[in-house]
Design an enzyme around this catalytic site. Structure first.
Site, PDB file in Angstrom:
ATOM      1  N   SER A   1       7.846   4.283  -4.742  1.00  0.00           N
ATOM      2  CA  SER A   1       7.605   5.579  -5.372  1.00  0.00           C
ATOM      3  C   SER A   1       8.073   5.673  -6.815  1.00  0.00           C
ATOM      4  CB  SER A   1       8.245   6.719  -4.562  1.00  0.00           C
ATOM      5  OG  SER A   1       7.726   6.715  -3.249  1.00  0.00           O
TER       6      SER A   1
ATOM      7  N   ALA B   1       6.495  -2.155  -4.605  1.00  0.00           N
ATOM      8  CA  ALA B   1       6.598  -1.471  -3.315  1.00  0.00           C
ATOM      9  C   ALA B   1       5.585  -0.325  -3.198  1.00  0.00           C
ATOM     10  CB  ALA B   1       8.017  -0.968  -3.114  1.00  0.00           C
ATOM     11  N   HIS B   2       5.567   0.292  -2.055  1.00  0.00           N
ATOM     12  CA  HIS B   2       4.627   1.377  -1.751  1.00  0.00           C
ATOM     13  C   HIS B   2       4.741   2.544  -2.733  1.00  0.00           C
ATOM     14  CE1 HIS B   2       7.766   4.048  -0.096  1.00  0.00           C
ATOM     15  NE2 HIS B   2       8.342   2.912   0.266  1.00  0.00           N
ATOM     16  N   ASN B   3       3.605   3.094  -3.091  1.00  0.00           N
ATOM     17  CA  ASN B   3       3.523   4.300  -3.911  1.00  0.00           C
ATOM     18  C   ASN B   3       4.026   4.137  -5.339  1.00  0.00           C
ATOM     19  OD1 ASN B   3       3.906   5.292  -0.915  1.00  0.00           O
ATOM     20  ND2 ASN B   3       2.794   6.903  -1.991  1.00  0.00           N
TER      21      ASN B   3
ATOM     22  N   CYS C   1       0.842  -1.203   0.000  1.00  0.00           N
ATOM     23  CA  CYS C   1       0.000   0.000   0.000  1.00  0.00           C
ATOM     24  C   CYS C   1       0.874   1.249   0.000  1.00  0.00           C
ATOM     25  CB  CYS C   1      -0.929  -0.003   1.206  1.00  0.00           C
ATOM     26  SG  CYS C   1      -0.102   0.257   2.783  1.00  0.00           S
TER      27      CYS C   1
END
EC number: 2.3.1.191
Lengths: 356, 356, 356
Positions: free
Chosen positions: A263, A243-245, A220
């Protein structure tokens, strides 16, 4: 799921030669087919098999002229290969969507709604405030956390795990063991060498027509209101780390065991091979092609690139460099030899000649 | 989980300007916030949003002087960013620990005990002789084998699998699909080309304050009484492989898709990036930093090293070598040119001059 | 599972010195053993421990002559190490096969049959038309789709997922979270940049005596009647990717996080290390050894090869090339120096001498 040969010919707009009332229930290759199955003949290389096949029916080209007797019923079409593929797809859809109803025990929380035509396998878990569309197939042991939204015609195979707040579009297929919405890997180093957990409060959005393989993980986003996003038409293979973002652009395809760090934004229509690693906070532009096991350490801004290596650069240059790499011991010897020769040349008594 | 603005200001030691009785139930970014939510303003770049935000409350610096009218209630604090972060953490804790009670059906074996404040999700499985502390959250489909021990405040997300005999400390978080205690990969080659399974009879010990991502695997130790050990404060990402008899030292952080082979000991406070492979029976000393996709084939004895490559060596040297690697075809050409020139030089009629 | 020392000595064909009626229930290392446990002494280095051990029994060599008093009962055998290993294996078998019966709730579909001595853990799911042999152990949360066939004595650990049509042989062990039979990664690019799913209608066949680690994925074959095949005696570690239509030959061993792409055939008795990537449609011949993190881009036809690198070549040549790679900046400097020297040599006034 049984059809007469006449019914199948009808779907394909083909003409029947033989007994159209026989029933078929399976597709098979012409060399393997048995009674009750349908095969096709497209490549002339396989013509021999049509005279011995036990298939009940074979799809052939309109102008096919048999050289011997054939026991199978024939269906004559324009293009046997595409007709067979069309049948395969129909069959696959039927298989995928044949399950329906609710097996017990299964769990559904408060305020959750499901559409029509749904399958909820035994031991499937649906939390509270969940909204699920029509014809969704939820296989056994699937976990759907609170506040999840799922569109129509999506299939979640056995033991898919969707954390609270995840959004899945329509016409998606997610395979067994895949985890969507787990915490991003965010920890702030403290003075004493320990790490403090940075709360991970965003979610994951998976748009329409996305396929995701088995045992893949999509974390998330970190902040409230932020999302890790998988755009429409994306195809992800097995054991991938997102991974996140991260954002993965439309119709991008990623092969098994690749990892995308936090990201990073992957563009549309990229093709990323297996075991690739992409560092965090990068932008990979549209139509980028990344070779297997590559490591991406900086953003890619020029469209249409093909890269390889770790860190990665142009694939043709990589192979040229690697070809020399393999001969490095030889290069080293040649260099040493030159050094000797030059030492020798330098020691030639040129001065003396001059003074003579 | 709803607080008045006054209550929140109280927690933060802040001063309220506006209607402190309004209720808030969520945190949000100032540009996205809606009624019922609280945001913060720290970076002056975002000041514009405070005049238009729909947030019910905004946390601002004590000396903030508005240039226009603001509809949100303000909470004045020393440092808005840390105040907001503190709120985030509180909120996260509440979210994580809001689940409690026992959903049905769930399974618990003989002689197993659980503490107070526990959550046992539907379809969770607890074997026999298990000891579970207070406030432990066991999400649906989690499997806890016989003789497992789990400390206080630990969260096991959906479908975590703990084999018999596993020990998990307090304040740990383990994400979905992670497997702890599966058999180590040990097989003895036989004369006829087959392999005999070496029984794997040890266990896994995970100490306190450890976070483990999704779909990671930690194998048990081979021998009775031996353990694969993850020391306190360790943070493991998703899809990591930790083989039998490995020990990972305190506060070491390992990113996704890395694999540690059997019997290797990783020191304290190491940072290991993604897709790294570490061979078996090595010792990696404290404070070692290993770059992404590196392959570690020998022990590292000097503290504070940063390494990259496969096999890995000093990261700066790696990048210098790699810079030349990319130009190897050019190097090869230059070398060939030199060889030609030297051949030419060597063929100069020096001898003849001498004999003249 | 408690035996008297006399009983254990009987199994081992050993002679008892001391109280043979004492009971033991566990094996342990001699330095760690406690009352009720049995240890062994083989290596003389450990002799000191036999005089202080709290073990109830110690297995020693027939001709062992104690130098001090020993409180433990002794079992005298020809070869203490193999005797202990034999006990370990017996113990392990007992542990693995001690579970039996059916825990509730569990699910079994229509027309499915199971043999005798079976264990079906709570929340395990068996679909319709499934055939399961004798002594099969199905741990909790395991999913077995329709039409699956499983041989005798096979163990499926918690949360194994077998898609419809999968065939598993006898004496196999499959660890938690592993997925077998998920869709192959097959998509046909369309003119508009989207991809059309190619239906995946084959299955997976796992032959006898195969061990598969945790969270591994094996995809099904694409076509009806085709199979992804794992031959007898194969050992697969954790987190491995085996794509559609792959065949893995007899007694081949593959370490963690390796990926095999679609339609590749791996020979018999190969040893493939961790994090290896093998491209699609290749043939890897028997007895090939592939080093960790290698990337295989072309078929290997010569038996007995050992390869490394990405793309991989002979391991000794790889290490020789890599040794030079590490010194590339130095090589580059040497080359530059030679260029300078040659420029200098070339500028020597040889011509003038000649014309003199």
């Amino acid at each position: 799921m049984e059809f007469t040969i006449n019914q199948v010919a009808g779907m394909l707009g083909g003409e029947v030669k033989g007994n159209g009332n026989e029933k078929i229930n399976m597709l098979a290759k012409i060399q393997d087919a048995k009674k009750g199955q349908i095969a096709f003949l497209s490549n002339p290389k396989y013509e021999q098999y049509i005279y011995t096949t036990q298939a009940s029916a074979v799809i052939v080209k309109k102008d096919f002229a048999p050289k011997k007797e054939i026991s199978a019923t024939l269906i004559l079409v324009e293009d046997p290969y595409s007709s067979f593929t069309a049948l395969l797809e129909e069959y696959h859809k039927m298989i995928s969507f044949q399950k329906s109803g609710v097996e017990q025990p299964s769990f559904i929380g408060d305020n959750s709604t499901v559409g029509t035509g749904i399958y909820r396998g035994a031991f499937s878990y649906i939390g509270g405030n969940v909204k699920i569309g029509n014809n969704v197939k939820i296989y056994p042991h699937t976990y759907i956390g609170d506040d999840v939204v799922i569109g129509d015609n999506t299939v979640l195979h056995a033991s898919v795990k969707l954390y609270s707040g995840t959004r899945i579009g329509s016409n998606c297929v997610i395979h067994s063991g895949t985890v969507i919405g787990s915490d991003g890997f965010g920890f702030a180093p403290q003075g004493d060498g320990t790490y403090k957990t940075i709360p991970q409060l965003g979610n994951v959005i998976v748009e329409d027509n996305v396929a995701i393989g088995a045992n893949t993980v999509i974390d998330c986003a970190t902040m409230f209101g932020d999302s890790t996003v998988v755009r429409q038409g994306v195809k992800l293979d097995n054991l991938i780390q997102v991974a996140h973002n991260v954002e993965i652009g439309k119709n991008t395809v990623i092969a098994a065991q690749t990892g995308i760090s936090g990201s990073t934004r992957i563009g549309d229509n990229c093709i990323i091979a297996g075991q690739v690693g992409v560092a965090g906070h990068l932008v990979i532009t549209n139509n980028t092609s990344i070779g297997a096991q590559a490591g991406i350490l900086k953003s890619i801004t020029e469209e249409g690139g093909q890269i390889l290596g770790s860190p990665a650069f142009d694939v043709k240059e990589y192979f040229r460099a690697y070809a020399v790499f393999k001969k490095l011991p030889d290069l080293n010897s040649r260099l040493r030899e030159l050094e000797n020769k030059i030492r020798h040349l330098e020691s030639r008594p040129v001065q003396e000649i001059n003074t003579k």
